[in-house]
Design a protein around this motif. Structure first.
Motif, PDB file in Angstrom:
ATOM      1  N   GLY A 180     -14.619 -30.629  26.001  1.00 26.66           N
ATOM      2  CA  GLY A 180     -14.338 -29.321  25.417  1.00 26.66           C
ATOM      3  C   GLY A 180     -15.203 -28.182  25.909  1.00 26.66           C
ATOM      4  O   GLY A 180     -14.934 -27.033  25.600  1.00 26.66           O
ATOM      5  N   GLU A 181     -16.270 -28.490  26.684  1.00 25.72           N
ATOM      6  CA  GLU A 181     -17.102 -27.394  27.156  1.00 25.72           C
ATOM      7  C   GLU A 181     -16.320 -26.576  28.197  1.00 25.72           C
ATOM      8  O   GLU A 181     -15.517 -27.129  28.934  1.00 25.72           O
ATOM      9  CB  GLU A 181     -18.382 -27.918  27.805  1.00 25.72           C
ATOM     10  CG  GLU A 181     -19.262 -28.729  26.864  1.00 25.72           C
ATOM     11  CD  GLU A 181     -19.239 -30.214  27.159  1.00 25.72           C
ATOM     12  OE1 GLU A 181     -18.225 -30.673  27.728  1.00 25.72           O
ATOM     13  OE2 GLU A 181     -20.208 -30.901  26.808  1.00 25.72           O
ATOM     14  N   SER A 182     -16.563 -25.278  28.211  1.00 23.51           N
ATOM     15  CA  SER A 182     -15.838 -24.409  29.136  1.00 23.51           C
ATOM     16  C   SER A 182     -16.642 -23.154  29.438  1.00 23.51           C
ATOM     17  O   SER A 182     -17.402 -22.675  28.599  1.00 23.51           O
ATOM     18  CB  SER A 182     -14.496 -24.010  28.503  1.00 23.51           C
ATOM     19  OG  SER A 182     -13.872 -23.008  29.270  1.00 23.51           O
ATOM     20  N   TRP A 183     -16.464 -22.643  30.647  1.00 25.03           N
ATOM     21  CA  TRP A 183     -17.076 -21.359  31.028  1.00 25.03           C
ATOM     22  C   TRP A 183     -16.049 -20.236  31.022  1.00 25.03           C
ATOM     23  O   TRP A 183     -16.389 -19.085  31.299  1.00 25.03           O
ATOM     24  CB  TRP A 183     -17.658 -21.442  32.459  1.00 25.03           C
ATOM     25  CG  TRP A 183     -18.911 -22.216  32.561  1.00 25.03           C
ATOM     26  CD1 TRP A 183     -19.662 -22.716  31.533  1.00 25.03           C
ATOM     27  CD2 TRP A 183     -19.578 -22.588  33.773  1.00 25.03           C
ATOM     28  NE1 TRP A 183     -20.753 -23.379  32.034  1.00 25.03           N
ATOM     29  CE2 TRP A 183     -20.723 -23.321  33.401  1.00 25.03           C
ATOM     30  CE3 TRP A 183     -19.310 -22.376  35.121  1.00 25.03           C
ATOM     31  CZ2 TRP A 183     -21.607 -23.842  34.344  1.00 25.03           C
ATOM     32  CZ3 TRP A 183     -20.184 -22.893  36.050  1.00 25.03           C
ATOM     33  CH2 TRP A 183     -21.322 -23.617  35.671  1.00 25.03           C
ATOM     34  N   LEU A 184     -14.797 -20.594  30.776  1.00 24.30           N
ATOM     35  CA  LEU A 184     -13.711 -19.651  31.018  1.00 24.30           C
ATOM     36  C   LEU A 184     -13.876 -18.341  30.247  1.00 24.30           C
ATOM     37  O   LEU A 184     -13.689 -17.261  30.809  1.00 24.30           O
ATOM     38  CB  LEU A 184     -12.373 -20.320  30.681  1.00 24.30           C
ATOM     39  CG  LEU A 184     -11.179 -19.905  31.526  1.00 24.30           C
ATOM     40  CD1 LEU A 184     -11.489 -19.900  33.014  1.00 24.30           C
ATOM     41  CD2 LEU A 184     -10.002 -20.809  31.236  1.00 24.30           C
ATOM     42  N   SER A 185     -14.244 -18.441  28.953  1.00 21.17           N
ATOM     43  CA  SER A 185     -14.339 -17.199  28.174  1.00 21.17           C
ATOM     44  C   SER A 185     -15.470 -16.322  28.723  1.00 21.17           C
ATOM     45  O   SER A 185     -15.366 -15.096  28.716  1.00 21.17           O
ATOM     46  CB  SER A 185     -14.569 -17.518  26.699  1.00 21.17           C
ATOM     47  OG  SER A 185     -15.774 -18.238  26.545  1.00 21.17           O
TER      48      SER A 185
END
Ligand SMILES: [Zn+2]
Length: 378
Positions: free
Chosen positions: A102-107
């Protein structure tokens, strides 16, 4: 066995943890033992130097974890670094291969004006100036096709950015429990550079961060010429022996030392002390299993993720409880399975130390943390 990256058949087992349950399938507390288990072994390709999982276990269930604040702060630093390199800019396009956890850099990236492209779009519309991989790659059984997909998404002149825990850190710190079912590749910077060059890319820059004992942010591009700092990071991992069976033998020795933890737990029990754990994370599973822990040695493992509470650690009868339940046990010792959480958890659960309990880290031998007086004095 074929290498997951270069397909070569030459290689050898460098770490054997025996039969281990899948770490991502946490049974409900009432589920009877034994749990299904399968061999957990690391195989090193002699041709390309990629350390990898020997077999595919049927990993099915991904329980959402709580992202440690340290991970989020690292993401801020990594995205900031990419921005300073001119890789994050308004109107630029980005595609992300995120982690199934679930980790993300997109935002963070779209928040700086980047446009998220749909990887399913055909042709140039589906290409991105920046392709980021945030702990996605290691979850791919077929590393070669996974790398190809990432490279094919790059627009001309584009950059691939990856954050990874390099094998050099795992080896230097004896983090043998980083070997897990469902985590297929254990990249070192030299092995990654070799693999990328097969796809026409190369390691361009790498930056070292203290997260998890040593995390790398790596950028790769066509015609990459690593700078002096990046060459130094490549050389340091080479010197550690990350592509050498002799070097990796130190991991097996560290794994065989897991019985030291059991000996320590038995001594704590004999002294009448209650020991609990904190962080029902993936890395805790092989630790708990290999040390042969049971609920009479480790009373419970606290975790802030509601999805994990009410379950038990795979392969043992050790229950997973909420942080509040952990505190109510008034443990004399709490073993921190996620060292990145240390400052956050100590601040969130001051009751543990206020009640006379002590936090314990594994480095890899159990070490009591000195109570933080600064927290009460502000
Ligand atoms: Zn290989």
């Amino acid at each position: 066995m074929h290498c997951r990256a270069c397909r070569d058949e030459r290689g050898e087992i460098v770490l054997d943890l025996g039969e281990q349950p899948p770490w991502d399938r946490m049974p409900w507390a009432g589920t009877p033992l034994p749990d299904p288990a399968s061999p957990l072994r690391m195989w090193l390709c002699r041709a390309c130097g990629l350390a990898q999982l020997e077999t595919d276990a049927c990993a099915v269930e991904e329980l959402p974890g709580v992202e440690p604040r340290a991970v989020a702060e690292q993401s801020d630093r990594a995205v900031g670094r990419l921005a300073r390199e001119g890789l994050v800019r308004p109107g630029g396009t980005v595609a992300e291969f995120g982690s199934p956890h679930g980790e993300s850099w997109l935002s963070r990236l779209t928040g700086r004006g980047m446009r998220d492209v749909d990887p399913a779009a055909r042709g140039a519309a589906g290409r991105a100036d920046l392709v980021v991989d945030f702990y996605g790659l290691l979850h791919e059984p077929d590393q070669e096709s996974a790398l190809r997909r990432r490279v094919e998404l790059l627009a001309p002149g584009g950059t691939l950015a990856l954050q990874l825990l390099p094998l050099g850190t795992v080896l230097r710190d004896g983090q043998w429990y980083d070997l897990r079912h469902g985590h297929y590749a254990y990249w070192s910077l030299p092995a990654l550079d070799t693999a990328l060059r097969r796809h026409g890319l190369g390691v361009h820059r790498a930056w070292w961060y203290p997260l998890s004992g040593g995390t790398l942010l790596v950028t790769a591009r066509e015609g990459a010429e690593p700078d002096a700092d990046t060459r130094r990071l490549l050389a340091e991992e080479d010197e550690l022996g990350v592509t050498d069976p002799g070097g990796l033998a130190r991991l097996q020795a560290a794994a065989d030392g897991a019985h030291d933890l059991r000996t320590w737990l038995e001594a704590e029990r004999a002294a009448g002390r209650t020991v609990a754990g904190y962080g029902a994370a993936s890395r805790a599973v092989p630790l708990v299993c290999r040390a042969g822990m049971r609920a009479d040695l480790l009373a419970a493992v606290g975790d802030a993720s509601p999805a994990k509470q009410g379950r038990r650690m795979p392969g043992t009868d050790v229950p997973i409880v909420s942080p509040a339940e952990l505190v109510s046990l008034r443990p004399d010792r709490v073993v921190l399975f996620l060292p990145d959480l240390a400052s956050e958890v100590r601040a969130a659960l001051p009751e543990v130390e206020a009640d006379g309990g002590r936090w314990v880290t594994l480095d890899p031998c159990p070490r009591l943390l000195t109570p933080e007086h600064s927290m009460s004095t502000g």
